[in-house]
Design a protein around this motif. Structure first.
Motif, PDB file in Angstrom:
ATOM      1  N   HIS A   1      69.135 -20.762  49.619  1.00 38.43           N
ATOM      2  CA  HIS A   1      69.292 -20.251  50.985  1.00 38.43           C
ATOM      3  C   HIS A   1      67.968 -19.761  51.583  1.00 38.43           C
ATOM      4  O   HIS A   1      67.837 -19.662  52.796  1.00 38.43           O
ATOM      5  CB  HIS A   1      70.383 -19.175  51.063  1.00 38.43           C
ATOM      6  CG  HIS A   1      70.033 -17.860  50.451  1.00 38.43           C
ATOM      7  ND1 HIS A   1      70.037 -17.642  49.093  1.00 38.43           N
ATOM      8  CD2 HIS A   1      69.668 -16.691  51.023  1.00 38.43           C
ATOM      9  CE1 HIS A   1      69.690 -16.391  48.844  1.00 38.43           C
ATOM     10  NE2 HIS A   1      69.458 -15.795  50.002  1.00 38.43           N
ATOM     11  N   LEU A   2      66.958 -19.508  50.743  1.00 33.83           N
ATOM     12  CA  LEU A   2      65.633 -19.114  51.239  1.00 33.83           C
ATOM     13  C   LEU A   2      64.628 -20.265  51.169  1.00 33.83           C
ATOM     14  O   LEU A   2      63.502 -20.135  51.639  1.00 33.83           O
ATOM     15  CB  LEU A   2      65.091 -17.932  50.430  1.00 33.83           C
ATOM     16  CG  LEU A   2      65.873 -16.640  50.520  1.00 33.83           C
ATOM     17  CD1 LEU A   2      65.226 -15.569  49.644  1.00 33.83           C
ATOM     18  CD2 LEU A   2      65.983 -16.155  51.960  1.00 33.83           C
ATOM     19  N   LYS A   3      65.032 -21.375  50.531  1.00 32.30           N
ATOM     20  CA  LYS A   3      64.187 -22.549  50.375  1.00 32.30           C
ATOM     21  C   LYS A   3      62.909 -22.217  49.611  1.00 32.30           C
ATOM     22  O   LYS A   3      61.811 -22.632  49.982  1.00 32.30           O
ATOM     23  CB  LYS A   3      63.900 -23.197  51.724  1.00 32.30           C
ATOM     24  CG  LYS A   3      65.172 -23.688  52.391  1.00 32.30           C
ATOM     25  CD  LYS A   3      64.906 -24.445  53.637  1.00 32.30           C
ATOM     26  CE  LYS A   3      66.258 -24.918  54.189  1.00 32.30           C
ATOM     27  NZ  LYS A   3      66.086 -25.867  55.258  1.00 32.30           N
ATOM     28  N   ILE A   4      63.096 -21.444  48.523  1.00 32.72           N
ATOM     29  CA  ILE A   4      61.995 -21.107  47.638  1.00 32.72           C
ATOM     30  C   ILE A   4      62.465 -21.190  46.188  1.00 32.72           C
ATOM     31  O   ILE A   4      63.656 -21.169  45.908  1.00 32.72           O
ATOM     32  CB  ILE A   4      61.434 -19.692  47.888  1.00 32.72           C
ATOM     33  CG1 ILE A   4      62.495 -18.623  47.593  1.00 32.72           C
ATOM     34  CG2 ILE A   4      60.869 -19.547  49.285  1.00 32.72           C
ATOM     35  CD1 ILE A   4      61.948 -17.204  47.583  1.00 32.72           C
ATOM     36  N   THR A   5      61.495 -21.289  45.308  1.00 37.79           N
ATOM     37  CA  THR A   5      61.714 -21.120  43.883  1.00 37.79           C
ATOM     38  C   THR A   5      60.770 -20.002  43.468  1.00 37.79           C
ATOM     39  O   THR A   5      59.602 -19.987  43.870  1.00 37.79           O
ATOM     40  CB  THR A   5      61.386 -22.413  43.112  1.00 37.79           C
ATOM     41  OG1 THR A   5      62.272 -23.436  43.578  1.00 37.79           O
ATOM     42  CG2 THR A   5      61.577 -22.246  41.623  1.00 37.79           C
ATOM     43  N   CYS A   6      61.281 -19.030  42.710  1.00 37.52           N
ATOM     44  CA  CYS A   6      60.450 -17.890  42.343  1.00 37.52           C
ATOM     45  C   CYS A   6      60.657 -17.524  40.885  1.00 37.52           C
ATOM     46  O   CYS A   6      61.541 -18.047  40.215  1.00 37.52           O
ATOM     47  CB  CYS A   6      60.745 -16.695  43.240  1.00 37.52           C
ATOM     48  SG  CYS A   6      62.428 -16.065  43.090  1.00 37.52           S
ATOM     49  N   SER A   7      59.826 -16.615  40.409  1.00 40.54           N
ATOM     50  CA  SER A   7      60.012 -16.059  39.075  1.00 40.54           C
ATOM     51  C   SER A   7      60.512 -14.628  39.233  1.00 40.54           C
ATOM     52  O   SER A   7      60.451 -14.052  40.323  1.00 40.54           O
ATOM     53  CB  SER A   7      58.701 -16.095  38.285  1.00 40.54           C
ATOM     54  OG  SER A   7      57.722 -15.260  38.876  1.00 40.54           O
ATOM     55  N   ASP A   8      60.974 -14.055  38.149  1.00 45.99           N
ATOM     56  CA  ASP A   8      61.485 -12.683  38.166  1.00 45.99           C
ATOM     57  C   ASP A   8      60.314 -11.707  38.071  1.00 45.99           C
ATOM     58  O   ASP A   8      59.614 -11.672  37.057  1.00 45.99           O
ATOM     59  CB  ASP A   8      62.440 -12.490  36.990  1.00 45.99           C
ATOM     60  CG  ASP A   8      63.019 -11.095  36.904  1.00 45.99           C
ATOM     61  OD1 ASP A   8      62.773 -10.266  37.802  1.00 45.99           O
ATOM     62  OD2 ASP A   8      63.735 -10.834  35.916  1.00 45.99           O
ATOM     63  N   HIS A   9      60.096 -10.929  39.113  1.00 48.54           N
ATOM     64  CA  HIS A   9      58.972  -9.988  39.106  1.00 48.54           C
ATOM     65  C   HIS A   9      59.191  -8.822  38.142  1.00 48.54           C
ATOM     66  O   HIS A   9      58.265  -8.073  37.855  1.00 48.54           O
ATOM     67  CB  HIS A   9      58.696  -9.457  40.518  1.00 48.54           C
ATOM     68  CG  HIS A   9      59.732  -8.535  41.053  1.00 48.54           C
ATOM     69  ND1 HIS A   9      60.928  -8.977  41.580  1.00 48.54           N
ATOM     70  CD2 HIS A   9      59.767  -7.188  41.123  1.00 48.54           C
ATOM     71  CE1 HIS A   9      61.644  -7.930  41.965  1.00 48.54           C
ATOM     72  NE2 HIS A   9      60.960  -6.835  41.700  1.00 48.54           N
ATOM     73  N   LYS A  10      60.404  -8.705  37.620  1.00 44.71           N
ATOM     74  CA  LYS A  10      60.690  -7.623  36.682  1.00 44.71           C
ATOM     75  C   LYS A  10      60.496  -8.047  35.222  1.00 44.71           C
ATOM     76  O   LYS A  10      60.714  -7.252  34.324  1.00 44.71           O
ATOM     77  CB  LYS A  10      62.104  -7.103  36.895  1.00 44.71           C
ATOM     78  CG  LYS A  10      62.228  -6.360  38.202  1.00 44.71           C
ATOM     79  CD  LYS A  10      63.532  -5.650  38.288  1.00 44.71           C
ATOM     80  CE  LYS A  10      63.476  -4.719  39.487  1.00 44.71           C
ATOM     81  NZ  LYS A  10      64.511  -3.731  39.424  1.00 44.71           N
ATOM     82  N   ASN A  11      60.065  -9.289  34.990  1.00 45.70           N
ATOM     83  CA  ASN A  11      59.882  -9.736  33.610  1.00 45.70           C
ATOM     84  C   ASN A  11      58.493  -9.383  33.073  1.00 45.70           C
ATOM     85  O   ASN A  11      58.119  -9.789  31.980  1.00 45.70           O
ATOM     86  CB  ASN A  11      60.161 -11.237  33.460  1.00 45.70           C
ATOM     87  CG  ASN A  11      59.063 -12.111  34.037  1.00 45.70           C
ATOM     88  OD1 ASN A  11      58.089 -11.636  34.616  1.00 45.70           O
ATOM     89  ND2 ASN A  11      59.225 -13.409  33.899  1.00 45.70           N
TER      90      ASN A  11
END
Length: 110
Positions: free
Chosen positions: A22-32
């Motif tokens: 829905h945001l048209k992005i792929t991201c990583s978990d900033h909490k990892n």
């Protein structure tokens, strides 16, 4: 303001990819990681300014998003990417800055 994460745009793949259609992005978990590093890959049709898609941004939590963006150059208007989270992107000295208002009752994990 309280530091939340740094978002670093990339065009390549990275470990721990999380697609967010829905945001048209792929991201990583900033909490990892203890430093809040988040990789961001914007999809070809992602409707964001080039500055946001190409320059790293720093994200801060604020108590009142509308107050925090008043008088600022707004790159991305306030929106809710997930339940209990309201965000906007502003430009400061030529760099994107994300401001986040988080409802901790709804999102204690954010």
């Amino acid at each position: 303001m309280k530091f939340n994460h740094i978002g670093i745009p990339t065009t390549g793949s990275f470990e721990g990819e999380i697609p967010v259609p829905h945001l048209k992005i792929t991201c990583s978990d900033h909490k990892n990681n203890p430093y809040g590093i988040q990789w961001m890959r914007y999809w070809d049709d992602a409707p964001y300014p080039e500055l946001v898609k190409t320059v790293a941004h720093i994200a801060f939590e604020v108590d009142d998003l509308e107050k925090a963006i008043a008088g600022q150059t707004v790159l991305i208007a306030p929106n809710s990417p997930s339940t209990g989270v309201l965000v906007a992107m502003i430009e400061v000295n030529g760099a994107p800055v994300e401001l986040m208002q988080i409802d901790r009752e709804l999102r204690p994990d954010a």
